[in-house]
Write a protein that holds these residues in place. Sequence first.
Motif, mmCIF file in Angstrom:
data_model
loop_
_atom_site.group_PDB
_atom_site.id
_atom_site.type_symbol
_atom_site.label_atom_id
_atom_site.label_comp_id
_atom_site.label_asym_id
_atom_site.label_seq_id
_atom_site.Cartn_x
_atom_site.Cartn_y
_atom_site.Cartn_z
ATOM 1 N N ALA A 212 47.637 -6.730 133.016
ATOM 2 C CA ALA A 212 48.930 -7.105 133.049
ATOM 3 C C ALA A 212 50.054 -6.189 132.031
ATOM 4 O O ALA A 212 50.275 -6.390 131.152
ATOM 5 C CB ALA A 212 49.253 -8.659 132.384
ATOM 6 N N ARG B 144 52.780 -5.277 131.814
ATOM 7 C CA ARG B 144 54.164 -5.950 131.636
ATOM 8 C C ARG B 144 53.853 -7.516 131.409
ATOM 9 O O ARG B 144 52.977 -7.899 131.981
ATOM 10 C CB ARG B 144 55.245 -5.846 132.971
ATOM 11 N N SER B 145 54.522 -7.851 130.241
ATOM 12 C CA SER B 145 54.099 -9.356 129.999
ATOM 13 C C SER B 145 54.095 -10.309 131.142
ATOM 14 O O SER B 145 54.886 -10.518 131.724
ATOM 15 C CB SER B 145 55.165 -9.805 128.868
ATOM 16 N N ASN B 146 52.959 -10.835 131.227
ATOM 17 C CA ASN B 146 52.983 -11.943 132.224
ATOM 18 C C ASN B 146 52.800 -13.392 131.823
ATOM 19 O O ASN B 146 52.424 -14.246 132.202
ATOM 20 C CB ASN B 146 51.565 -11.897 133.078
ATOM 21 N N SER C 93 52.005 -18.388 132.302
ATOM 22 C CA SER C 93 51.912 -17.290 132.979
ATOM 23 C C SER C 93 53.004 -17.113 134.247
ATOM 24 O O SER C 93 53.437 -18.153 134.720
ATOM 25 C CB SER C 93 50.612 -16.936 133.330
ATOM 26 N N THR C 94 53.062 -16.107 134.891
ATOM 27 C CA THR C 94 53.886 -15.636 136.027
ATOM 28 C C THR C 94 53.381 -16.807 137.093
ATOM 29 O O THR C 94 54.148 -17.290 137.680
ATOM 30 C CB THR C 94 53.619 -14.244 136.415
ATOM 31 N N GLY D 221 58.959 -8.446 127.030
ATOM 32 C CA GLY D 221 58.411 -7.853 128.146
ATOM 33 C C GLY D 221 57.674 -6.886 127.943
ATOM 34 O O GLY D 221 56.658 -6.534 128.877
ATOM 35 N N LYS E 150 53.709 -7.573 137.466
ATOM 36 C CA LYS E 150 53.469 -7.278 136.131
ATOM 37 C C LYS E 150 52.256 -6.309 135.915
ATOM 38 O O LYS E 150 51.989 -6.111 134.657
ATOM 39 C CB LYS E 150 53.075 -8.892 135.808
ATOM 40 N N THR E 151 51.598 -5.989 137.187
ATOM 41 C CA THR E 151 50.462 -4.764 136.612
ATOM 42 C C THR E 151 51.000 -3.644 136.997
ATOM 43 O O THR E 151 50.156 -2.573 136.922
ATOM 44 C CB THR E 151 49.599 -5.314 137.629
#
Length: 342
Positions: free
Chosen positions: A111, A113-115, A191-192, A214, A286-287
């Motif tokens: 992840a 970017r912040s998930n 989480s997302t 983020g 997010k990855t």
Amino acid sequence: MINRRTFTASLLSAVPAAGLLGTSAFAQSLRDITFVQPSPSAINSFPVFVAIGEGYFAEEGLNVTVEAINGSGAVLQALSAGQAHFGRPGPGPVIAAKTRGVDAVMIYNVAARSNFGIAVQQDSDIQGIEGLRGKVIGTGTADGAEVGFARNVMAGSGLTEGEDYTFLTVGDGGPATAAFLNGEISAYSASTADTAILNQRGMAVRDITPAEFGRFFGNGVATMADTIANDRALVEAWSRAFTRGHAFALDDANRDAVLKHLADGNPQEGEDKEFQSALFDAVRSKTIPSDDSPHLGWFPAEVWQEWQDSLVAGGDIAAPLEDLGAVWTNEFAQIGSEAAGG
């Protein structure tokens, strides 16, 4: 272990690679490996299931079984107890575990970017973090990555746990929805995937997390330092297969195959095709590494420092680690990226 779900790499997909050895001989040559994830979702660990489905692990001589347990703390316990070879914990729990003598090492930034985010009901009067003063924030687990993330966000607004707000472990999905409806919580650190599930189940929520958070990467792949020292070939093999699975899933041309592999890993997630597709898009986004990342799975050192600073400020750890670099490395992600073609 709770919420247990297993998914084993199908040897049938590896038959062409068996060549003259035959299927039986090839099957016997595969090494059994266990991967633990902090929730049952196949989508949250999509590179693993894609690498299984595409036969990448089998090509590396690995037969991977996935087990779902409850939260990053449980993932790290399984790794340290030798019950699993690889897992997907959050960075905060890994740093905290190191202070207790658990020598886990993060080897891949999944992840990037912040998930995680702090969500409130769509019609809530709360518009920002300051609005959570005096409120209760729900979490999926008591010691998961979402807890450390929320502490970090709250501390950034000058709010202290136990004085200005409290956490309440409510679980995810249905229990989180019930906690909102019953007025037990005013917000949820999610989480997302959690947020998407709440919205899909009719609990409309919106994220109030400040944009600057983020940059805080989320859960990634970890193994034990002893595994790296004594079984380096395994870590390299895992990294090559995992990164190939990640790269394959990022290519929209492979979308149908990816969604099939994910449905094989968690049939319940695959029942609603539209929802599965939307959730995969949200998690996959997010990855994707930041523009300054040299390859997939890369960790920025400065964000590790920020993670540690937030843990110290929030009281999760008493003092900084003597060697923060001992809990992460970019070496194996680079090896995996080379195998994936860039």
